[in-house]
Enzyme design. Structure first.
Site, PDB file in Angstrom:
ATOM      1  N   TYR A 205       0.845  -1.194   0.000  1.00  0.00           N
ATOM      2  CA  TYR A 205       0.000   0.000   0.000  1.00  0.00           C
ATOM      3  C   TYR A 205       0.877   1.239   0.000  1.00  0.00           C
ATOM      4  CZ  TYR A 205      -4.972  -0.591   0.005  1.00  0.00           C
ATOM      5  OH  TYR A 205      -6.243  -0.807  -0.421  1.00  0.00           O
TER       6      TYR A 205
ATOM      7  N   GLU B 134      -0.566   4.636  -0.629  1.00  0.00           N
ATOM      8  CA  GLU B 134      -1.444   5.803  -0.837  1.00  0.00           C
ATOM      9  C   GLU B 134      -0.674   7.089  -0.603  1.00  0.00           C
ATOM     10  OE1 GLU B 134      -4.845   5.269   1.680  1.00  0.00           O
ATOM     11  OE2 GLU B 134      -5.922   4.096   0.172  1.00  0.00           O
TER      12      GLU B 134
ATOM     13  N   ASP C  65      -6.457  14.006 -25.067  1.00  0.00           N
ATOM     14  CA  ASP C  65      -6.442  12.598 -24.645  1.00  0.00           C
ATOM     15  C   ASP C  65      -5.772  11.811 -25.761  1.00  0.00           C
ATOM     16  OD1 ASP C  65      -6.946   9.945 -24.165  1.00  0.00           O
ATOM     17  OD2 ASP C  65      -9.073  10.210 -23.691  1.00  0.00           O
TER      18      ASP C  65
ATOM     19  N   THR D  43      -3.514   6.483 -22.113  1.00  0.00           N
ATOM     20  CA  THR D  43      -3.317   5.139 -21.583  1.00  0.00           C
ATOM     21  C   THR D  43      -1.855   4.792 -21.795  1.00  0.00           C
ATOM     22  OG1 THR D  43      -3.759   4.118 -23.714  1.00  0.00           O
ATOM     23  CG2 THR D  43      -5.645   4.381 -22.230  1.00  0.00           C
TER      24      THR D  43
ATOM     25  N   LYS E 220      -1.645   1.010 -25.112  1.00  0.00           N
ATOM     26  CA  LYS E 220      -2.004   0.929 -26.538  1.00  0.00           C
ATOM     27  C   LYS E 220      -0.719   1.061 -27.357  1.00  0.00           C
ATOM     28  CE  LYS E 220      -6.679   2.396 -25.390  1.00  0.00           C
ATOM     29  NZ  LYS E 220      -7.759   3.397 -25.564  1.00  0.00           N
TER      30      LYS E 220
ATOM     31  N   ARG F 222      -1.339  -2.202 -18.775  1.00  0.00           N
ATOM     32  CA  ARG F 222      -2.621  -1.486 -18.794  1.00  0.00           C
ATOM     33  C   ARG F 222      -2.582  -0.398 -17.729  1.00  0.00           C
ATOM     34  NH1 ARG F 222      -5.401  -4.313 -21.948  1.00  0.00           N
ATOM     35  NH2 ARG F 222      -7.032  -2.753 -21.969  1.00  0.00           N
TER      36      ARG F 222
HETATM   37  C1  LIG Z   1      -8.795   3.692 -24.720  1.00  0.00           C
HETATM   38  C2  LIG Z   1      -9.136   5.108 -24.487  1.00  0.00           C
HETATM   39  C3  LIG Z   1      -9.367   5.590 -23.199  1.00  0.00           C
HETATM   40  C4  LIG Z   1      -9.576   4.733 -21.975  1.00  0.00           C
HETATM   41  O1  LIG Z   1      -8.728   3.803 -21.637  1.00  0.00           O
HETATM   42  P1  LIG Z   1      -9.079   2.644 -20.580  1.00  0.00           P
HETATM   43  O2  LIG Z   1      -7.736   2.310 -20.078  1.00  0.00           O
HETATM   44  O3  LIG Z   1      -9.763   1.585 -21.352  1.00  0.00           O
HETATM   45  O4  LIG Z   1      -9.940   3.234 -19.529  1.00  0.00           O
HETATM   46  C5  LIG Z   1      -9.569   6.949 -23.036  1.00  0.00           C
HETATM   47  N1  LIG Z   1      -9.552   7.777 -24.083  1.00  0.00           N
HETATM   48  C6  LIG Z   1      -9.367   7.351 -25.335  1.00  0.00           C
HETATM   49  C7  LIG Z   1      -9.371   8.340 -26.457  1.00  0.00           C
HETATM   50  C8  LIG Z   1      -9.164   5.995 -25.590  1.00  0.00           C
HETATM   51  O5  LIG Z   1      -9.013   5.566 -26.841  1.00  0.00           O
END
Ligand SMILES: *Cc1c(COP(=O)(O)O)cnc(C)c1O
Length: 437
Positions: A57, A59, A208, A234, A237, A243
């Site tokens: 932990y 936090e 994002d 993220t 990807k 993840r």
């Molecule tokens: C995949 C994605 C997310 C969210 O990712 P998670 O890890 O699945 O919550 C947020 N914004 C965009 C544009 C994405 O493609």
């Protein structure tokens, strides 16, 4: 499938679960992964993610924890932060978000009050559910307004962002925040233009870059810095880490608000094993070969798009600048749906996801399109030649599917065998290192 000491331990302790993991490992090994948001993390990333750090932990943040025993965790989190800052060229990084959606949730909480208005691209045209979908926190607690793409075949920017619509929506609704960055958009995002519009109405610009983070890190897509006030992403990807999520900014006050909003605002204890794995992935992304990887990602996506066009499919917006494309199946045959195509291709060992195309008349569970991406196949070593073969396989399976079950069964079996043979020649990084299965 035998092998690593970790998996031997799991097999001895829990054969039932070990067998399921082995089956999944075999599935990944023997199929072609074209889902644009997926990738194959390295053995080093997997090792950190599977480490003893999961026991702790921690936090709080480095130097300010609510638990004792965090000395190494402080060093690990600081290292991950520093690498993220170096990689993306920014001043502050929060490496604790459990996912991309939670990164966005924290940023919303840090920058808006419940009920406040923000502007984004609608989900059905390539946005993300955390950008204002009704059932999501973003659409429940905040007020989304949406800008659009160009939906005019005669327009040279057909199916690309309509910046006039961005401006018009912002002028009309005066949103607190303007969001850019998408889940199914194949073209370059003009962050400077977004910032110009955000400044006109006094909105914060949130970029994002969940999908394109790897390209941005490698300089293969323009950076959202210095234009965006806040950048979320993220890490799993195109960035090819574990993840998770990541939030960055150059603004000290925003950074403070974001840190508070993430913890204790929306999360409890950080996943320290995943933070360490993020650090490993950022370290990998800082190396020169990561740039070569991302360049190949783009070349592979373009090769796949060109080959599919040659087989009579329509690629929305006419092609791709990044790692993904949207295939409008109705260009090939008006009766083809994304739902059928996804299911038929899976029988042949080609993994995709159905996706709406801009202005799609069909509902999201059917769709007229497939979203295809190249990050995972590029990781396993495919180049343009393999992508061209994949396009031919896709057309073979879909053409057979249009004729009926008999033809489909035969074509899917044949392609499945050829896919297996190709995959066997390009083992995944973890198979080579024997770190799972
Ligand atoms: C995949 C994605 C997310 C969210 O990712 P998670 O890890 O699945 O919550 C947020 N914004 C965009 C544009 C994405 O493609």
């Amino acid at each position: 499938m035998s092998n690593s000491p970790e998996m031997d331990t799991l097999r001895a302790a829990d054969p039932e679960l070990a067998e399921l993991i082995a089956l999944e490992s075999e599935r990944q090994e023997s199929t072609i992964e074209l889902i644009a948001s997926e990738n194959h993390a390295s053995p080093a990333v997997m090792a950190a993610a599977g480490s003893v750090l999961t026991n702790k932990y921690a936090e709080g943040y480095p130097g300010r924890r609510y638990y004792g025993g965090c000395v190494h965790h402080d060093a690990i989190e600081q290292l991950a932060r520093d690498r993220a800052k170096q990689l993306f060229g920014c001043t502050f990084a929060n490496v604790q978000p459990h996912s991309g959606a939670q990164a966005n949730m924290a940023v919303f909480m840090a920058t808006m009050q419940p009920g406040d208005t923000f502007a984004s691209l609608i989900l059905k045209d390539g946005g993300h559910l955390s950008h204002g979908m009704k059932l999501n926190f973003s659409g429940t607690f905040f007020n989304p307004v949406h800008y659009a793409l160009h939906y005019d075949k005669a327009h040279p920017e057909h199916e690309r962002i309509d910046y006039d619509s961005v401006r018009a929506v912002c002028q009309k609704h005066k949103p607190k925040a303007l969001l850019c960055g998408y889940s199914a958009y194949p073209r370059v995002i003009d962050f400077a233009k977004f910032r110009e519009i955000a400044d006109e109405v006094g909105a914060l610009l949130i970029a994002d870059i969940a999908h394109i983070a790897g390209l941005v890190a490698a300089g293969e897509h323009p950076s959202p810095f210095p234009h965006a006030h806040v950048v979320t992403t993220t890490t799993h990807k195109s960035l090819r880490g574990p993840r998770g999520g990541l939030i960055m900014t150059n603004d000290e006050d925003l950074n403070k608000a974001i840190n508070r909003a993430l913890f204790p605002g929306v999360q409890g204890g950080p996943l320290m094993h995943i933070i360490a794995a993020k650090g490993v992935a950022f370290g990998e992304a800082l190396r020169p070969d990561f740039k070569l990887y991302q360049q190949q990602v783009v070349r592979n996506a373009q090769a796949l798009a060109a080959a599919l066009t040659g087989h009579g499919y329509r690629i929305t917006s006419g092609g791709t600048d990044n790692h993904l494309m949207l295939v409008d199946l109705t260009g090939r045959d008006a009766s083809l749906t994304g739902k059928d195509a996804e299911a038929w291709l899976e029988r042949a060992g080609i993994i995709t996801n159905k996706n709406g195309v801009p202005d799609d008349p069909r509902p999201p569970m059917t769709t007229s399109g497939l979203r295809l991406g190249s990050p995972a196949t590029t990781t396993r070593g495919f180049k343009e030649g393999e992508m061209t073969r994949i396009a031919a396989w896709i057309d073979r399976v879909l053409s057979a599917g249009l004729k009926g079950e008999g033809e489909l069964g035969e074509a899917a079996d044949q392609v499945r065998a050829e896919v297996r043979e190709l995959c066997a020649r390009f083992p995944l990084p973890c198979a080579e290192a024997r770190c799972h299965a």
